[in-house]
Design an enzyme around this catalytic site. Structure first.
Site, PDB file in Angstrom:
ATOM      1  N   HIS A 100       0.807  -1.229   0.000  1.00  0.00           N
ATOM      2  CA  HIS A 100       0.000   0.000   0.000  1.00  0.00           C
ATOM      3  C   HIS A 100       0.835   1.271   0.000  1.00  0.00           C
ATOM      4  O   HIS A 100       0.290   2.370  -0.101  1.00  0.00           O
ATOM      5  CB  HIS A 100      -1.015  -0.007   1.162  1.00  0.00           C
ATOM      6  CG  HIS A 100      -0.451   0.218   2.524  1.00  0.00           C
ATOM      7  ND1 HIS A 100      -0.638   1.396   3.199  1.00  0.00           N
ATOM      8  CD2 HIS A 100       0.270  -0.573   3.342  1.00  0.00           C
ATOM      9  CE1 HIS A 100      -0.056   1.313   4.389  1.00  0.00           C
ATOM     10  NE2 HIS A 100       0.496   0.128   4.501  1.00  0.00           N
ATOM     11  N   CYS A 157      -0.755  11.624  19.845  1.00  0.00           N
ATOM     12  CA  CYS A 157      -1.491  11.964  21.055  1.00  0.00           C
ATOM     13  C   CYS A 157      -1.342  10.828  22.062  1.00  0.00           C
ATOM     14  O   CYS A 157      -1.887   9.752  21.889  1.00  0.00           O
ATOM     15  CB  CYS A 157      -2.966  12.164  20.723  1.00  0.00           C
ATOM     16  SG  CYS A 157      -3.872  12.811  22.116  1.00  0.00           S
TER      17      CYS A 157
HETATM   18  N1  PLP Z   1       7.984   0.404   8.074  1.00  0.00           N
HETATM   19  C1  PLP Z   1       7.848   1.672   7.698  1.00  0.00           C
HETATM   20  C2  PLP Z   1       9.063   2.522   7.498  1.00  0.00           C
HETATM   21  C3  PLP Z   1       6.580   2.206   7.494  1.00  0.00           C
HETATM   22  O1  PLP Z   1       6.447   3.490   7.116  1.00  0.00           O
HETATM   23  C4  PLP Z   1       5.456   1.386   7.695  1.00  0.00           C
HETATM   24  C5  PLP Z   1       4.086   1.930   7.551  1.00  0.00           C
HETATM   25  O2  PLP Z   1       3.873   3.111   7.715  1.00  0.00           O
HETATM   26  C6  PLP Z   1       5.654   0.051   8.073  1.00  0.00           C
HETATM   27  C7  PLP Z   1       6.929  -0.401   8.252  1.00  0.00           C
HETATM   28  C8  PLP Z   1       4.510  -0.870   8.287  1.00  0.00           C
HETATM   29  O3  PLP Z   1       3.919  -1.234   7.069  1.00  0.00           O
HETATM   30  P1  PLP Z   1       2.422  -1.773   7.027  1.00  0.00           P
HETATM   31  O4  PLP Z   1       1.525  -0.600   7.232  1.00  0.00           O
HETATM   32  O5  PLP Z   1       2.267  -2.383   5.670  1.00  0.00           O
HETATM   33  O6  PLP Z   1       2.307  -2.784   8.109  1.00  0.00           O
END
Ligand code: PLP
Length: 389
Positions: free
Chosen positions: A202, A326
């Site tokens: 995503h 928060c």
């Molecule tokens: N690692 C990083 C650097 C992220 O930005 C994110 C999600 O924001 C994740 C891991 C986790 O991914 P997921 O939302 O697919 O679990």
């Protein structure tokens, strides 16, 4: 008539590319077979999963046999670290940084409670790690170094090639959370010797609920989910066929668009950043200017609450993100900005704008049209600013 939505929160999630949606649709319809079935109706779906595996591998310059599909980036990070711990037990040493996403940070801390030793590296004021930060640290065959390729809040990119090369030369293992990097900057695993890598659909215009972990050939990890033989036993469970097909297509598109990320997207980001810093008083960039994702800018506006900025932007149909969370009713700056030593009056007010190839110059215009006024208004209301009579 409702105003056009300006979406500048692409590090949180991205829209599904139309081509991705189109590729997925048959698997919600007539192609509903189980890829593990013996009969041809199900069995023939398997080739679409294998095609997706090739598309993901191709984006990373990896071999398809090194790609395993999971449900999210967090699962991929967990599989890498817990899977390593399951093999190495309490001899495991984890070296990570203070600015990792909770998917890595909390997993490392959990494994510390289970018996692993843990070292958390400090970053400098720009959110950066130096190439020689690991030189004095103990690294052996039970050590896993887990450092993110790019930071989700600031976009700062660690020198992964240099760090991974040093860890490999000393017999350790290297995991990288590349969830924010894949699709935005080149990630070439032929050149960069990482053992384990997490990516998430995503974040690169595939849907939510699908991701992948790269496991270099010969590296041993235990599965998190035991069950059937899917994904070579590394990740049991009937495959999310539409999601996997979508992730494959998104990776194919990302490869095609990678130059655009660095030109078109970077140009939009740079213009917004430059003009925000020039037009808003008390504005300051967070994170290293050079070694950064081309799509991310994180700017603080001294004495103002990030949350208030976001609400005002939202009223103008602009979606962005703040670096404050928060906790227990008070707005605390994120662990990333705290680790960078950003003064409270700035950290508190950080605002992240993250772009994708679907953004336009009009989106930048929309932010620039309202932001100086929002900053001025909120600063007037700020209890932190001394008012002259
Ligand atoms: N690692 C990083 C650097 C992220 O930005 C994110 C999600 O924001 C994740 C891991 C986790 O991914 P997921 O939302 O697919 O679990």
């Amino acid at each position: 008539m409702s105003k056009r939505q300006v979406y500048l929160d692409n590090n949180a999630t991205t829209r599904v590319a139309p081509e991705v949606l189109e590729a997925m649709l048959p698997f919600f319809g007539e192609e509903y077979g189980n890829p593990s079935s013996i009969h041809r109706f199900g069995g023939h779906v398997r080739r679409y999963i294998e095609e997706a595996r090739e598309q993901v591998a191709d984006l990373l310059s990896a071999s398809p046999s090194e790609i395993f599909f999971t449900s999210c980036g967090s699962e991929s990070d967990n599989l890498a670290l817990k899977g390593f711990y399951a093999v190495h037990g309490s001899r495991s040493r984890i070296i990570t940084s203070a600015v990792e996403h909770p998917a890595v940070r909390n997993t490392a801390q959990f494994l510390q409670q289970k018996g692993a030793s843990l070292i958390e590296l400090e970053v400098d004021g720009e959110g950066m790690l130096s190439e020689d930060i690991l030189d004095e640290l103990p690294i052996d065959e039970h050590t896993i170094v887990s450092l993110m390729w790019a930071n989700n809040e600031t976009g700062v990119c660690f020198p992964i090639h240099e760090l991974a090369s040093k860890v490999k030369a000393r017999g350790g293992y290297f995991h990288t959370d590349a969830v924010q990097a894949v699709g935005k900057i080149p990630v070439n695993l032929k050149e960069t010797p990482v053992d384990l890598l997490a990516l998430s659909g995503h974040k690169l215009h595939a849907p939510k609920g699908v991701a992948a972990v790269y496991v270099r050939k010969g590296v041993q990890v235990e599965p998190l989910i035991h069950g059937g033989h899917q994904e070579e036993g590394i990740r049991a469970g009937t495959e999310n066929v539409p999601g996997i097909v979508g992730l494959g297509k998104a990776c194919e598109l990302a490869k095609r668009h990678i130059v655009e990320e660095n030109t078109y997207v970077r140009k939009l980001r740079d213009r917004l950043e430059r003009e925000l810093l020039a037009s808003c008083t008390g504005a300051k960039l967070n994170g290293a200017k050079q070694h950064r994702l081309p799509n991310t800018t994180n700017v603080s506006f001294e004495f103002i609450e990030g949350e208030a900025i976001l609400l005002h932007l939202d009223e103008n149909n602009i979606s962005a993100s703040s670096g404050s969370a928060c906790t227990t009713g008070s707005l605390e700056p994120s662990h990333v900005l705290r680790a960078m030593g950003i003064p409270y009056t700035f950290a508190h007010s950080s605002t992240r704008f993250s772009f994708s190839r679907y953004n336009t110059e009009e989106d930048v215009d929309a932010v620039l049209a309202v932001m100086p006024k929002i900053v001025e208004k909120l600063r007037d209301l700020s209890p932190f600013v001394e008012k002259t009579a």
